[in-house]
Scaffold this motif. Structure first.
Motif, short mmCIF file in Angstrom:
data_model
loop_
_atom_site.label_atom_id
_atom_site.label_comp_id
_atom_site.label_asym_id
_atom_site.label_seq_id
_atom_site.Cartn_x
_atom_site.Cartn_y
_atom_site.Cartn_z
N GLN A 143 0.89 -1.16 0.00
CA GLN A 143 0.00 0.00 0.00
C GLN A 143 0.93 1.21 0.00
N ASP A 190 -3.80 5.61 2.34
CA ASP A 190 -5.16 5.23 1.98
C ASP A 190 -5.66 4.20 2.98
N PHE A 238 -6.76 0.66 4.64
CA PHE A 238 -6.16 -0.66 4.65
C PHE A 238 -7.14 -1.73 4.15
N ARG A 292 -13.60 -1.91 -0.88
CA ARG A 292 -12.99 -0.81 -0.14
C ARG A 292 -13.72 -0.50 1.16
N THR A 317 0.27 3.62 4.87
CA THR A 317 0.91 2.71 3.93
C THR A 317 1.36 1.45 4.67
N PRO A 365 -2.80 1.29 -5.61
CA PRO A 365 -2.60 0.42 -4.44
C PRO A 365 -3.92 0.10 -3.77
N PRO A 366 -3.97 -1.03 -3.04
CA PRO A 366 -2.85 -1.93 -2.73
C PRO A 366 -2.53 -2.87 -3.89
#
Length: 335
Positions: free
Chosen positions: A121, A125, A127, A133, A270, A299-300
């Protein structure tokens, strides 16, 4: 007065002495030649031994070059990473075999390529997984035997901010590492009274109070928390609570929990994870993990990487034989 028989005796003596000296010189010549011959043999054997060792000794350098080349490709599937490494390394071993054949020798190599995953990541943003999402809990890695990198860089602003032990259990971001029988849990939250990030390992409800929980945590006054499990540090400060190796055994599963609670993100930042095993990132779709995007996309992301290589090399000739067994595994491991 010299008698004739004295001259004969002296002549015979000179002849005998000459013969003796001749035999000595011949013997010395033989000894010297033998010494030179032995030295040549020894020198030749030393050169041959070095040549033999060279055939088997530089295999790790060859693996290293192809290991790095493969892992920089960002392979989308485990089979692609394995094929890239195997094809390029096989070309090297074939070339080495051809060279040895021209010198009257045999060179052969066998190896096993262990493939894993680099999960990344790379920008601040959620996890949550790439395909959902809004997920609250999800399995990041399943049944891996080796973890070499587990690193978070988490912002403080989205972390749970409260002092109720029960709410911490259900609302604060949690990392769960389990071997199937034991769950090792780590919580990351914002201190309710000041601008501290709190990293707590264990069950919050086992504590008698919130202050006791904070006292037994790794904390730092910062806007971000860099949590490195390999070095066991939080923002470059020692945090022994990050070690889970002694509590778990066998393959482990890594989960993110309380990522989103009631529509609110409880963690943002991240992360990087590197693990061993082709099937540990699941489920699959056409050989690609569905929880992650391809390397180079948003990402991820997940990239298949060569994790380690076990090898055996052999060099044989009529007068010499050399074998080398080894494992190329340059990554330091936390589990």
């Amino acid at each position: 007065m010299l008698r004739p028989e004295d001259g004969c005796d002296r002549g015979q003596l000179l002849v005998i002495i000459a013969l003796v000296l001749g035999m000595v010189f011949v013997a010395l010549a033989i000894v010297v030649n033998a010494a030179i011959f032995t030295e040549n043999l020894a020198t030749r054997e030393t050169v041959d031994s070095e040549r033999t060792a060279a055939f088997t000794g530089d295999v790790e350098r060859a693996i290293e070059v192809r290991y790095n080349r493969t892992n920089s490709n960002g392979s989308h599937t485990a089979s692609a990473a394995r094929a890239t490494f195997n094809d390029t390394f096989r070309a090297w071993t074939d070339q080495r075999s051809n060279v040895s054949a021209t010198e009257g020798g045999y060179y052969g190599a066998n190896w096993t390529t262990h493939v894993g995953w680099r999960l990344n990541q790379s920008s601040d943003d959620s996890f949550a997984p790439a395909d959902t999402r809004s997920a609250t809990d999800w399995t990041v890695v399943e049944d891996t035997r080796n973890v070499s990198t587990l690193r978070f860089d988490i912002t403080r602003e989205h972390l749970y901010n409260g002092s109720n032990l029960g709410d911490i259990e259900t609302e604060a971001f949690r990392l769960n590492v389990s071997d199937g029988s034991t769950d090792w849990e780590l919580f990351v939250l914002n201190h309710s009274d000041d601008d501290r990030i709190v990293v707590f390992q264990g069950d919050p409800t086992d504590k008698s109070s919130y202050s006791d929980l904070v006292e037994d945590s790794c904390t730092d006054f910062a806007d971000r928390a860099v949590i490195d499990f390999l070095t066991m540090m939080v923002n470059a400060q020692e945090c022994p609570a990050l070690a889970f190796e002694d509590d778990l055994s066998g393959p482990v599963t890594i989960r993110y929990e309380n990522v989103n609670v009631s529509g609110d993100e409880q963690v943002k930042g991240t992360y990087t994870i590197v693990v061993n095993g082709t099937g540990v990132v699941a489920p699959y779709a056409d050989g690609e993990p569905t929880k992650f995007n391809r390397s180079g996309e948003a990402p991820p992301t997940a990239a298949a990487v060569v994790y380690a290589v076990n090898y055996t090399t052999t060099y044989e000739r009529a007068d010499v034989e050399h074998h080398r067994d080894g494992r190329y595994a340059p990554r330091a491991e936390l589990y």
